[in-house]
Design an enzyme around this catalytic site. Structure first.
Site, mmCIF file in Angstrom:
data_model
loop_
_atom_site.group_PDB
_atom_site.id
_atom_site.type_symbol
_atom_site.label_atom_id
_atom_site.label_comp_id
_atom_site.label_asym_id
_atom_site.label_seq_id
_atom_site.Cartn_x
_atom_site.Cartn_y
_atom_site.Cartn_z
ATOM 1 N N LYS A 75 32.553 32.891 -9.738
ATOM 2 C CA LYS A 75 32.156 31.526 -9.480
ATOM 3 C C LYS A 75 30.727 31.056 -10.378
ATOM 4 O O LYS A 75 30.903 30.726 -11.701
ATOM 5 C CB LYS A 75 31.841 31.336 -8.007
ATOM 6 C CG LYS A 75 33.366 31.381 -7.480
ATOM 7 C CD LYS A 75 33.388 30.872 -5.784
ATOM 8 C CE LYS A 75 34.897 30.855 -5.651
ATOM 9 N NZ LYS A 75 35.207 31.804 -4.588
ATOM 10 N N ASP A 112 31.147 41.763 -1.729
ATOM 11 C CA ASP A 112 31.874 40.597 -2.729
ATOM 12 C C ASP A 112 30.768 39.640 -2.549
ATOM 13 O O ASP A 112 30.813 38.681 -1.630
ATOM 14 C CB ASP A 112 33.234 40.373 -1.939
ATOM 15 C CG ASP A 112 33.928 39.255 -2.863
ATOM 16 O OD1 ASP A 112 33.480 38.594 -3.550
ATOM 17 O OD2 ASP A 112 35.162 39.086 -2.461
ATOM 18 N N TYR A 164 37.680 36.819 2.245
ATOM 19 C CA TYR A 164 38.600 36.575 1.322
ATOM 20 C C TYR A 164 38.051 37.478 0.054
ATOM 21 O O TYR A 164 36.973 37.282 -0.401
ATOM 22 C CB TYR A 164 38.915 35.315 0.965
ATOM 23 C CG TYR A 164 39.810 34.821 -0.158
ATOM 24 C CD1 TYR A 164 41.117 35.172 0.008
ATOM 25 C CD2 TYR A 164 39.380 33.934 -1.263
ATOM 26 C CE1 TYR A 164 41.880 34.722 -1.078
ATOM 27 C CE2 TYR A 164 40.192 33.744 -2.437
ATOM 28 C CZ TYR A 164 41.482 34.170 -2.154
ATOM 29 O OH TYR A 164 42.469 33.847 -3.051
HETATM 30 C C1 LIG Z 1 36.678 32.631 -4.581
HETATM 31 C C2 LIG Z 1 36.573 34.248 -4.040
HETATM 32 C C3 LIG Z 1 37.153 35.242 -4.683
HETATM 33 C C4 LIG Z 1 38.105 34.814 -5.817
HETATM 34 O O1 LIG Z 1 37.722 34.372 -6.884
HETATM 35 P P1 LIG Z 1 38.942 33.450 -7.774
HETATM 36 O O2 LIG Z 1 38.003 33.306 -9.076
HETATM 37 O O3 LIG Z 1 39.457 32.494 -7.187
HETATM 38 O O4 LIG Z 1 39.884 34.467 -8.287
HETATM 39 C C5 LIG Z 1 36.989 36.172 -4.347
HETATM 40 N N1 LIG Z 1 35.826 36.663 -3.148
HETATM 41 C C6 LIG Z 1 35.318 35.701 -2.679
HETATM 42 C C7 LIG Z 1 34.125 35.813 -1.725
HETATM 43 C C8 LIG Z 1 35.480 34.419 -2.974
HETATM 44 O O5 LIG Z 1 35.274 33.335 -2.469
#
Ligand SMILES: *Cc1c(COP(=O)(O)O)cnc(C)c1O
Length: 425
Positions: free
Chosen positions: A266, A238, A143
């Protein structure tokens, strides 16, 4: 029970789609309704009915220090007194950028944004801009936020052209998204063999945290590094979850892999809405106004978010990640034993302060494996744990998170709750 949460949820559903501002919170996967949280401290949440929970969600990752950690709270109080937003540069932006560039190996320059979604979207634009190519390789089950090009479902076979995973996205927008299964080295090779000259970037979660916890197979990340390099494409890690969690310098520090671009979020916001994308100077210099690739944000580098993020990193730097990893590993292992002792097959992998709960007989290596797990048993487990005051992610496709605030007593209480769970045959 949960009377106030239930009442609030009824009201919320009239006003907000599904009653929530992010879908997974609705708890539909586990046949439940959300709890409304009124406060949080350490590893504990308190709901609107004054019930307490040991939290293994941690706002989906940011709260690695635990909730309302004193140094973060103090930094936020001080910052709020100085005003909530300036729309102009502030000193903490420079300090936070400096710390990120100092410790995340692949990051020489960084741009702050307001969410992980925004960061991943911007990193892809940058990769497309600098390579002059359009295609992006994405792993099935990873994701990267909800920007259009990343919301593609798997077609069949290897490296298929992606079809949109949701209404509202034109097929043309995901037509340049190429999908390979996570941990599938030969699929990645084949994808580059066929499309290599058109690929701008491969993006990957170096430890997958959005299909449950799935660690990278040996050589998987190394293969992506060498394939992208050999074909003139960029490698984007990511690290929105893994950054400052899997190690202080992120998964790239832990695994010794040097991506071209890195996406963060995060933890670096300490609980406030933040994202960032960074990478090699030769690429980041092409972002406006230094370069021609446009990217902007009214609230980017917001002083409250920068203060919370900076305080979080400063505190984290003093803490023992190895100890947290060991505590998480012991907890996950014992959780697995407790469940298996009931005659229920389960996998409880862990890595750093992340763990997974897969009701399966086999090790989970990709989304296909994760989909085979017993969803009914997960729901049973989730509900009974929550009833006993243990707050797990309301989906088998999410990762359990542990914080530095979880004590031995919290782990023991959580394991006792697991012992009391009954599975029907
Ligand atoms: C949470 C998450 C995102 C998206 O971040 P948001 O602040 O919710 O837009 C992107 N990549 C990874 C791996 C994530 O866990």
């Amino acid at each position: 029970m949960d009377d106030t949460s239930r009442r609030l949820f009824v009201e919320a559903r009239r006003l907000i789609p599904g009653g929530v501002n992010s879908p997974v919170r609705a708890c539909r996967n586990v046949d439940s309704e959300p709890l409304f949280i009124v406060k949080a401290a350490g590893c504990r949440l308190t709901d609107a009915d004054d019930r307490e929970y040991i939290d293994f969600v941690l706002s989906w990752g940011p709260m690695i220090l635990g909730h309302a950690e004193s140094s973060v709270t103090a930094a936020l109080h001080a910052a709020v007194e100085r005003g909530a937003s300036y729309g102009a540069p502030c000193p903490d932006e420079v300090a936070l950028a400096g710390e990120i560039c100092a410790v995340v190996p692949g990051v020489e320059m960084v741009r702050m944004v307001n969410s992980g979604t925004e960061a991943a979207m911007s990193a892809l634009r940058l990769a497309r801009g600098v390579t002059g190519r359009n295609k992006v390789v994405k792993c099935v089950g990873c994701y990267h936020g909800h920007a259009d090009p990343f919301l593609a479902a798997a077609g069949s076979g290897v490296a298929t052209f992606a079809i949109p995973g949701t209404p509202g996205i034109p097929g043309a927008v995901t037509a340049d998204t190429l999908l390979v299964p996570y941990n599938d080295i030969s699929a990645a090779r084949e994808c580059f063999a066929v499309h290599g000259q058109q690929i701008a970037a491969a993006i990957v979660e170096p430890v997958a945290g959005n299909m449950g916890l799935v660690p990278p197979a040996p050589d998987f990340l190394e293969t992506l590094r060498s394939l992208t390099g050999a074909h003139g494409a960029l490698l984007i890690f990511d690290e929105v979850i893994t950054g400052f969690r899997v190690a202080y310098g992120g998964a790239q520090a832990r695994f010794g892999i040097d991506p071209d671009l890195t996406v963060l979020g995060k933890i670096i916001g300490g609980g406030l809405p933040v994202g960032a994308f960074g990478g090699k100077k030769r690429y980041m210099e092409q972002v406006a106004p230094e370069g021609r690739i446009y990217q902007a944000g009214t609230l980017s580098g917001n002083p409250l978010a920068m203060a919370a993020g900076l305080a979080t990193l400063r505190k984290l730097k003093t803490l023992d990640y190895n100890a947290l990893e060991k505590r998480t590993r012991d907890f996950a292992a014992e959780l697995g034993q407790i469940i298996r002792a009931k005659g229920v097959p389960v996998q409880t992998p862990s890595l750093a302060s992340m763990f997974g709960i897969f009701f399966s007989e086999r090790e989970i290596r990709n989304l296909e494996d994760a989909r085979q797990c017993d969803q009914r048993r997960f729901t049973t487990f989730y509900k009974q744990m929550r009833e006993q005051g243990v707050y797990l992610a309301p989906s088998a496709f999410e990762t359990g998170m542990v914080s530095f605030a979880h004590t031995d007593a919290d782990f023991a209480a959580s394991l006792d709750a697991a012992r009391a769970v009954t599975f029907s045959r």
